[in-house]
Design a protein around this motif. Sequence first.
Motif, PDB file in Angstrom:
ATOM      1  N   SER A  38       0.856  -1.190   0.000  1.00 16.42           N
ATOM      2  CA  SER A  38       0.000   0.000   0.000  1.00 16.42           C
ATOM      3  C   SER A  38       0.886   1.231   0.000  1.00 16.42           C
ATOM      4  O   SER A  38       2.086   1.156   0.259  1.00 16.42           O
TER       5      SER A  38
ATOM      6  N   TYR B  17       0.680   6.611  -3.336  1.00 13.36           N
ATOM      7  CA  TYR B  17       0.668   6.821  -4.789  1.00 13.36           C
ATOM      8  C   TYR B  17       0.377   5.510  -5.507  1.00 13.36           C
ATOM      9  O   TYR B  17       0.788   4.441  -5.062  1.00 13.36           O
ATOM     10  N   THR B  18      -0.321   5.617  -6.630  1.00  9.86           N
ATOM     11  CA  THR B  18      -0.628   4.460  -7.467  1.00  9.86           C
ATOM     12  C   THR B  18      -0.338   4.810  -8.918  1.00  9.86           C
ATOM     13  O   THR B  18      -0.707   5.890  -9.390  1.00  9.86           O
TER      14      THR B  18
ATOM     15  N   ASP C 174      -0.375   8.695 -12.691  1.00  9.67           N
ATOM     16  CA  ASP C 174      -0.037   8.527 -11.286  1.00  9.67           C
ATOM     17  C   ASP C 174      -1.154   9.153 -10.460  1.00  9.67           C
ATOM     18  O   ASP C 174      -1.505  10.332 -10.661  1.00  9.67           O
TER      19      ASP C 174
ATOM     20  N   ASP D 220      -4.169   5.430  -2.594  1.00 10.15           N
ATOM     21  CA  ASP D 220      -3.850   4.014  -2.456  1.00 10.15           C
ATOM     22  C   ASP D 220      -4.893   3.195  -3.210  1.00 10.15           C
ATOM     23  O   ASP D 220      -6.100   3.439  -3.078  1.00 10.15           O
ATOM     24  N   SER D 221      -4.446   2.219  -3.984  1.00 10.18           N
ATOM     25  CA  SER D 221      -5.386   1.414  -4.763  1.00 10.18           C
ATOM     26  C   SER D 221      -6.286   0.557  -3.878  1.00 10.18           C
ATOM     27  O   SER D 221      -7.291   0.016  -4.360  1.00 10.18           O
TER      28      SER D 221
ATOM     29  N   SER E 203       0.736   0.271  -5.839  1.00 11.75           N
ATOM     30  CA  SER E 203       0.763   1.413  -4.927  1.00 11.75           C
ATOM     31  C   SER E 203       2.042   1.390  -4.122  1.00 11.75           C
ATOM     32  O   SER E 203       2.585   0.325  -3.817  1.00 11.75           O
TER      33      SER E 203
END
Length: 280
Positions: free
Chosen positions: A192, A195-196, A244, A248-249, A273
């Motif tokens: 986690s 950023y993703t 980007d 968090d995904s 992420s």
Amino acid sequence: MTVSIAHLGPSGTYAEAAALAYAQYLTGKTGEETMLCPCSSISQTLWTVAKGDANIGVVPVENSIEGSVTMTLDTLWQIGCLQIQQALILPIAHALISQAKDLANIQVVYSHPQALAQCQGWLEKHLSDVPLIAKNSTTEALQYVRDESHAAAIASLRAAELYQLPVLAHSINDYPDNCTKFLVVSLQPSGSGKYTSLGFSVPANVPGALAKPLAIFADRGINLSRIESRPSKRSLGDYLFFMDLEADSDQPSVQLALAELKTFTETLKVFGSYTLLNLD
């Protein structure tokens, strides 16, 4: 277990510096031993990890002056299975390395294309008539400095020290706050983070093909910190899009957004992420 870390070589590259810093961080965090595995190109670095010949890879993805490293983006998309575990921010200060007595004696400058571009203003001012020749890495360029008394290379101070070559000028990058973001990738699922990163293609280049995917994130209050298009290499005018997200995904809102995004895309790849780690 020894963790093998692939990176762009040979010794003295900025990618190696990032890999060394990450190896130190990893050892301090987990106690695991590490081993560096230099590769001849960014693409080979990523494929080395994808084939299981190294546990993780460290590759540059974006520079504060020159923007994205397209080889990294294109190869990540092509491979498809690699996941981002961490992002690293490394300050970059370029040096002009040469055995020439002074700038007037330099007849050619070698370096990686990114390094040449990051020093373009300085080179125009001080070596405007000198040919610039791109090489696979900043360190590879140093072999010409060893063999040619009128050649120069752009690389790091560390590289000059490693190969015992003289420095004519430092720092020569056009902007003082020059830094590069590197990605740590592996075949393991990402964790986690704030950023993703993801990439997608659309079924057809029609009005609204990109506007609809962007609206999905805007409607949910998810900020995009970067968006970039790259040729799909299938036909002229056909593009892939890299994004980007500052999210968090694993968040429910992001999960819903990704599910909806999939309905508007031909292919969707979520690269994972992660958090950012600043290296000194």
